[in-house]
Design an enzyme around this catalytic site. Structure first.
Site, PDB file in Angstrom:
ATOM      1  N   THR A   1      37.449  37.979  37.776  1.00 20.11           N
ATOM      2  CA  THR A   1      38.074  36.909  38.543  1.00 20.11           C
ATOM      3  C   THR A   1      38.533  35.825  37.574  1.00 20.11           C
ATOM      4  O   THR A   1      38.361  35.945  36.363  1.00 20.11           O
ATOM      5  CB  THR A   1      37.088  36.301  39.556  1.00 20.11           C
ATOM      6  N   CYS A   2      39.060  34.733  38.121  1.00 18.70           N
ATOM      7  CA  CYS A   2      39.513  33.650  37.239  1.00 18.70           C
ATOM      8  C   CYS A   2      38.352  32.982  36.512  1.00 18.70           C
ATOM      9  O   CYS A   2      38.540  32.374  35.467  1.00 18.70           O
ATOM     10  CB  CYS A   2      40.310  32.611  38.023  1.00 18.70           C
ATOM     11  N   ASN A   3      37.149  33.101  37.054  1.00 21.13           N
ATOM     12  CA  ASN A   3      36.003  32.424  36.462  1.00 21.13           C
ATOM     13  C   ASN A   3      35.060  33.327  35.690  1.00 21.13           C
ATOM     14  O   ASN A   3      34.196  32.830  34.967  1.00 21.13           O
ATOM     15  CB  ASN A   3      35.187  31.703  37.554  1.00 21.13           C
ATOM     16  N   ARG A   4      35.187  34.630  35.841  1.00 19.00           N
ATOM     17  CA  ARG A   4      34.226  35.510  35.180  1.00 19.00           C
ATOM     18  C   ARG A   4      34.766  36.930  35.038  1.00 19.00           C
ATOM     19  O   ARG A   4      35.606  37.376  35.825  1.00 19.00           O
ATOM     20  CB  ARG A   4      32.915  35.553  35.967  1.00 19.00           C
TER      21      ARG A   4
ATOM     22  N   GLU B   1      31.725  28.481  46.789  1.00 20.39           N
ATOM     23  CA  GLU B   1      33.071  28.924  47.173  1.00 20.39           C
ATOM     24  C   GLU B   1      32.982  30.309  47.812  1.00 20.39           C
ATOM     25  O   GLU B   1      32.261  31.187  47.322  1.00 20.39           O
ATOM     26  CB  GLU B   1      34.023  28.884  45.973  1.00 20.39           C
ATOM     27  N   PRO B   2      33.667  30.500  48.922  1.00 12.82           N
ATOM     28  CA  PRO B   2      33.488  31.720  49.711  1.00 12.82           C
ATOM     29  C   PRO B   2      34.233  32.951  49.204  1.00 12.82           C
ATOM     30  O   PRO B   2      33.913  34.072  49.600  1.00 12.82           O
ATOM     31  CB  PRO B   2      34.010  31.310  51.090  1.00 12.82           C
ATOM     32  N   GLN B   3      35.223  32.794  48.344  1.00 13.31           N
ATOM     33  CA  GLN B   3      36.047  33.932  47.939  1.00 13.31           C
ATOM     34  C   GLN B   3      35.293  34.970  47.126  1.00 13.31           C
ATOM     35  O   GLN B   3      35.596  36.158  47.190  1.00 13.31           O
ATOM     36  CB  GLN B   3      37.250  33.446  47.125  1.00 13.31           C
TER      37      GLN B   3
ATOM     38  N   GLY C   1      52.935  33.046  43.326  1.00  8.21           N
ATOM     39  CA  GLY C   1      51.996  34.108  43.668  1.00  8.21           C
ATOM     40  C   GLY C   1      51.973  34.265  45.176  1.00  8.21           C
ATOM     41  O   GLY C   1      52.492  33.415  45.909  1.00  8.21           O
ATOM     42  N   ALA C   2      51.366  35.322  45.654  1.00 10.31           N
ATOM     43  CA  ALA C   2      51.323  35.545  47.107  1.00 10.31           C
ATOM     44  C   ALA C   2      50.031  36.238  47.527  1.00 10.31           C
ATOM     45  O   ALA C   2      49.997  36.932  48.537  1.00 10.31           O
ATOM     46  CB  ALA C   2      52.537  36.367  47.550  1.00 10.31           C
TER      47      ALA C   2
END
Length: 330
Positions: free
Chosen positions: A49-52, A117-119, A192-193
């Site tokens: 992901t963007c964080n890990r 954060e739920p994602q 982005g979408a």
């Protein structure tokens, strides 16, 4: 179970390192098979992901977990053409019960940059599904991950992190609220979408933004998303033209190369007669060249600057971890 969890995240590595270790969606299937073969593990799931970027693997019997963790770090470095020594400086690993606790912590949003954060829960479920389809999930991880998801579902509603879930998308819009006095006078360009951009659009509409344009590699997907919010849809090639009217630019794509460069933004700012543009890049790898931040009227904010915005405090994090341990002990 001889389980290990290893990788890098927003706490251990800056975005400059994380973007070099990120797996593009189209790479994951191949990487899973390669990790099993070259890393010599029985089962593996890759979360990027963007964080890990993390690997969750089952180590063969008789093999020391610590030795296998080092081997997988070497594999990851070689796969991404990085220095092994450089990656070791940023990497961490957990074994056995601690590895399980870490995965639950990730799934619950306890280890997220924006707490709760739920994602991440959906991202981890997706990573598990991709690994299952690739054939790198066997009996061990096949039993473990459903348990992880079950525990995470119980941790969130029973603690304060479930009361006001905050995503990176919300944090990006929250920043815009602080920069601009009245969002009803602002136009937004979203690049982005995917799910993150859809969340950004929803939060912008709720904040009362004047207009939204969604730019994407494929026009069909951009139009599909734009229809939900009364927005306009354009192709990525039209971004330079759209920058002329955009007060807020938020990007989140899976591109492996920057989409917006300093030159394009500089031209747009001049054409706008130096009306400022807020640009928030929440993609890893980054969508916007970092040099854009050097422009006088181009304010660039990255994903790393969104830490803990709107999220609960450390006491809440500790409370949720305690609840996690209580549930796991049952």
């Amino acid at each position: 179970m001889n389980l290990i969890a290893l990788g890098i995240n927003h706490n251990s590595a800056a975005v400059e390192v994380r973007e070099r270790v990120a797996f593009a969606p189209e790479q994951v299937g191949e990487a899973l098979s390669d990790a099993c073969e070259q890393g010599q593990v029985d089962e593996v799931v890759i979360l990027s992901t963007c964080n890990r970027t993390e690997l969750y693997a089952v180590v063969p019997e008789g093999v020391q977990a610590a030795d296998k963790a080092l081997q997988l770090i070497e594999w990851m470095a070689n796969y991404h053409h990085l220095s092994v020594a450089e990656l070791r400086e940023s990497a961490y690993h957990f074994e056995s019960e601690q590895a399980l606790q870490h995965i639950v912590q990730v799934a619950s949003g306890l280890d997220s940059m924006v707490l709760g954060e739920p994602q991440i829960f959906g991202q981890l479920k997706s990573a598990y599904a991709v690994a299952s389809e690739a054939g790198t999930v066997g009996g061990e991880l096949g039993r473990l991950f459903p348990r992880v998801f079950s525990i995470a579902k119980r941790v969130r509603p029973d603690t304060a992190i479930g009361e006001n879930p905050v995503s990176v998308a919300y944090a990006a819009v929250d920043l815009a609220r602080h920069i601009f006095a009245d969002l009803s006078k602002c136009n937004a360009l979203l690049v982005g979408a995917g799910e993150t951009i859809e969340l950004v659009a929803r939060h912008l509409i709720e904040a009362g933004v004047s207009g939204i344009v969604i730019a994407n590699r494929t026009l069909g997907r951009a139009r599909e998303l734009a229809q939900k919010f009364g927005a306009d849809a354009v192709l990525l090639a039209e971004i330079p033209e759209q920058l002329l009217d955009a007060d807020i630019v938020i990007t989140s794509t899976a591109s492996q190369l920057p989409i917006l460069g300093k030159g394009a933004v500089e031209q747009a700012v001049k054409a706008r007669r130096h009306r400022p543009i807020l640009m928030v890049d929440i993609a890893v790898p980054r969508d916007i060249e970092p040099q854009v931040g050097d422009l006088r009227d181009g304010y660039l904010d990255s994903v790393d600057a969104r830490r803990e915005i709107g999220g609960p405090n450390r006491r809440t994090r500790a409370q949720a971890r305690s609840k996690r341990d209580e549930i796991m002990a049952q």
